[in-house]
Scaffold this active site. Structure first.
Site, PDB file in Angstrom:
ATOM      1  N   ASP A  78      21.870  50.844  69.236  1.00  0.00           N
ATOM      2  CA  ASP A  78      23.191  51.002  68.605  1.00  0.00           C
ATOM      3  C   ASP A  78      23.540  49.792  67.741  1.00  0.00           C
ATOM      4  O   ASP A  78      24.700  49.530  67.455  1.00  0.00           O
ATOM      5  CB  ASP A  78      24.269  51.278  69.660  1.00  0.00           C
ATOM      6  CG  ASP A  78      24.586  50.077  70.541  1.00  0.00           C
ATOM      7  OD1 ASP A  78      23.942  49.001  70.367  1.00  0.00           O
ATOM      8  OD2 ASP A  78      25.482  50.182  71.394  1.00  0.00           O
ATOM      9  N   HIS A  89      27.523  49.931  68.003  1.00  0.00           N
ATOM     10  CA  HIS A  89      28.066  49.377  69.247  1.00  0.00           C
ATOM     11  C   HIS A  89      29.591  49.198  69.228  1.00  0.00           C
ATOM     12  O   HIS A  89      30.231  49.275  70.275  1.00  0.00           O
ATOM     13  CB  HIS A  89      27.388  48.023  69.505  1.00  0.00           C
ATOM     14  CG  HIS A  89      27.562  47.514  70.905  1.00  0.00           C
ATOM     15  ND1 HIS A  89      27.052  48.165  72.004  1.00  0.00           N
ATOM     16  CD2 HIS A  89      28.206  46.419  71.391  1.00  0.00           C
ATOM     17  CE1 HIS A  89      27.354  47.488  73.096  1.00  0.00           C
ATOM     18  NE2 HIS A  89      28.054  46.428  72.762  1.00  0.00           N
ATOM     19  N   SER A 114      30.188  48.213  76.726  1.00  0.00           N
ATOM     20  CA  SER A 114      29.192  47.140  76.630  1.00  0.00           C
ATOM     21  C   SER A 114      28.921  46.473  77.988  1.00  0.00           C
ATOM     22  O   SER A 114      28.550  47.151  78.939  1.00  0.00           O
ATOM     23  CB  SER A 114      29.661  46.139  75.567  1.00  0.00           C
ATOM     24  OG  SER A 114      28.661  45.230  75.250  1.00  0.00           O
TER      25      SER A 114
END
Ligand SMILES: *[C@@H]1O[C@H](CO)[C@@H](O)[C@H](O)[C@H]1NC(C)=O
Ligand SMILES: *[C@@H]1O[C@H](CO)[C@@H](O)[C@H](O)[C@H]1NC(C)=O
Ligand SMILES: *[C@@H]1O[C@H](CO)[C@@H](O)[C@H](O)[C@H]1NC(C)=O
Ligand SMILES: *[C@@H]1O[C@H](CO)[C@@H](O)[C@H](O)[C@H]1NC(C)=O
Ligand SMILES: *[C@@H]1O[C@H](CO)[C@@H](O)[C@H](O)[C@H]1NC(C)=O
Length: 409
Positions: free
Chosen positions: A358, A390, A194
């Site tokens: 995502d 994610h 991320s």
């Protein structure tokens, strides 16, 4: 009740298929040591209190020791969550352009170098409180990695943007050099999730090529936010419930909107056209062109200041200069535009119009690494994992197998 699984699931806001890793360099009998670089919300955080006032009589004013504040579910229950927010929020000074904790709150990011701090957000290891744990367990049990020796962690204060994390980049450089030496001069692999992706990019841009050639084996990114995400605007507007429907996003928002890192994650002008509508109301379309107006209209003027303080990092998209394995999910509904019905004001709940991504990061941002193809000598590998969101990307078996292949010869 809120389960840890639902909560942990999406707390993190806030790297065309090629599976060919045959070119993997033979490095004798040693594996590349790994440093884990977390995303937004992905480090344990502890607090020590000596406050003269609290927001509710049930809130503690003092603590003799540091206690775990993130992630600790017991602090997110009604009323106590107000104490949590007051202890965890930042106050921005628009003159010095820096943030500070609430007076009397001392925040610490524990365990520099220890992978445990990013493998588990909840130090009690209550089962679904894991973060990088499946990656860590795979490296240790399948490939023989040793925690604190060939597997390290690089936690940081994810509330702050790079402009206030200068010290982190220096410490990361030292950690990498130290890990290289501890492992018979094996170059290091960075595994980032991320916001950890752009953190690594910024770090690598700041090192010279000679240093990178010597110390870095490759960068593996999982769901990296290369060009921001519309989700960040959604959090500024209405907050995020962390995936637990019994938590009130409007309450959590009080803390979330004080984090300059959230301003860094706003859609980048390299990936969104200035005229694209991000937020639509009956009277106004908000785009990158009039984003300041959006922050004024939602009454979070600091959001615009965070943007101004961090845009410089978004705008430099120079290739990292190391081998990249850019892994991310796709085909998961991801907010692309906030739509307020006719007559609805900005403090109501908008309809979230979705596009590809995502679930947290828009596809174009996830795919950002593709722009470096041909822009550096080291290869850029890009691998999409359909229907992996994610957070699932941290535990999906196909993803773990990919990482294993990269680290095995
Ligand atoms: C707590 O803060 C007060 C001032 O607000 C100070 O006098 C006291 O020494 C502090 N206590 C500790 C343990 O730091
Ligand atoms: C700083 O913030 C204050 C209070 O929100 C505001 O009145 C002032 O205009 C701001 N100054 C700048 C330079 O943005
Ligand atoms: C890693 O190092 C930290 C700090 O010295 C220590 O507390 C922890 O137990 C170590 N972890 C392992 C698995 O040895
Ligand atoms: C906002 O943009 C949409 C197209 O995306 C358009 O249909 C609409 O009329 C615009 N609204 C305003 C107030 O300009
Ligand atoms: C893991 O990812 C692959 C590739 O996208 C997908 O086919 C598979 O269903 C995922 N596994 C789980 C358990 O979700």
């Amino acid at each position: 009740m809120i389960t840890k699984r639902t909560l942990i699931y999406s707390i993190i806001l806030l790297c065309s298929a090629s599976n060919n890793v045959d070119s993997w360099r033979f490095r004798g009998n040693k594996r590349s040591p790994v440093v884990l670089v977390p995303g937004d919300g992905g480090s344990q955080v502890e607090a020590k209190l000596n406050k003269s006032s609290v927001v509710h009589y049930l809130c503690e004013k003092t603590s003799t020791e540091y206690f775990n504040i993130w992630l600790n579910l017991e602090l997110l229950v009604p009323i106590i969550i107000d104490c949590f927010i007051d202890n965890m929020k930042l106050t921005y000074d628009n003159t010095t352009r820096t943030t500070s904790n609430t007076p009397g709150v001392d925040i610490n990011i524990p365990g520099w170098g220890d992978p445990f701090m990013v493998e588990w957000l909840d130090p009690s290891k209550a089962s679904p409180g894991g973060y990088f744990k499946d990656v860590g367990n795979m490296l240790v049990s399948d490939l023989g990695y040793v925690r604190n020796l060939s597997l390290r962690g690089a936690p940081y204060d994810f509330r702050k943007a790079p402009n206030e994390n200068g010290e982190y980049f220096k410490k990361l450089k030292t950690l990498i050099e130290e890990t290289y030496l501890m492992n018979d001069k094996q170059p290091v692999t960075l595994i980032a999730h991320s916001m950890g992706g752009p953190m690594c990019l910024l770090f690598l841009q700041r090192q010279n090529q000679k240093w990178k050639n010597m110390y870095i084996n490759s960068l593996i990114t999982l769901g990296a936010v290369w060009g921001g995400s519309v989700k960040a605007l959604k959090v500024f507007a209405i907050g995020d419930d962390l995936g637990a429907y019994l938590l009130r996003e409007s309450i959590l928002r009080n803390q979330q909107i004080t984090s300059p890192s959230l301003g860094w994650l706003i859609p980048s002008s390299l990936f969104w056209k200035n005229s694209e509508v991000l937020v639509q109301t009956q009277t106004t379309n908000y785009t990158l062109n009039n984003l300041q107006q959006f922050f004024l209209d939602i009454n979070v003027p600091n959001g615009w200041e965070f943007r101004k303080d961090t845009e410089v990092y978004q705008k430099d998209f120079t290739a990292p200069g190391v081998e990249v394995h850019c892994l991310h999910g796709a085909n998961v509904d991801t907010v692309e535009r906030l739509f307020y019905k006719a007559g609805a004001t900005l403090d109501s709940h908008p309809q979230l119009i979705n596009g590809d991504g995502d679930g947290t990061v828009n596809a174009r941002s996830l795919e950002g690494c593709q722009h470096w193809q041909g822009k550096q000598n080291a290869k850029i590998y890009h691998q999409v994992f359909p229907h992996v969101d994610h957070m699932q990307i941290l535990s999906n078996q196909s993803v773990l197998n990919y990482i294993k292949t990269v680290l095995t010869f």
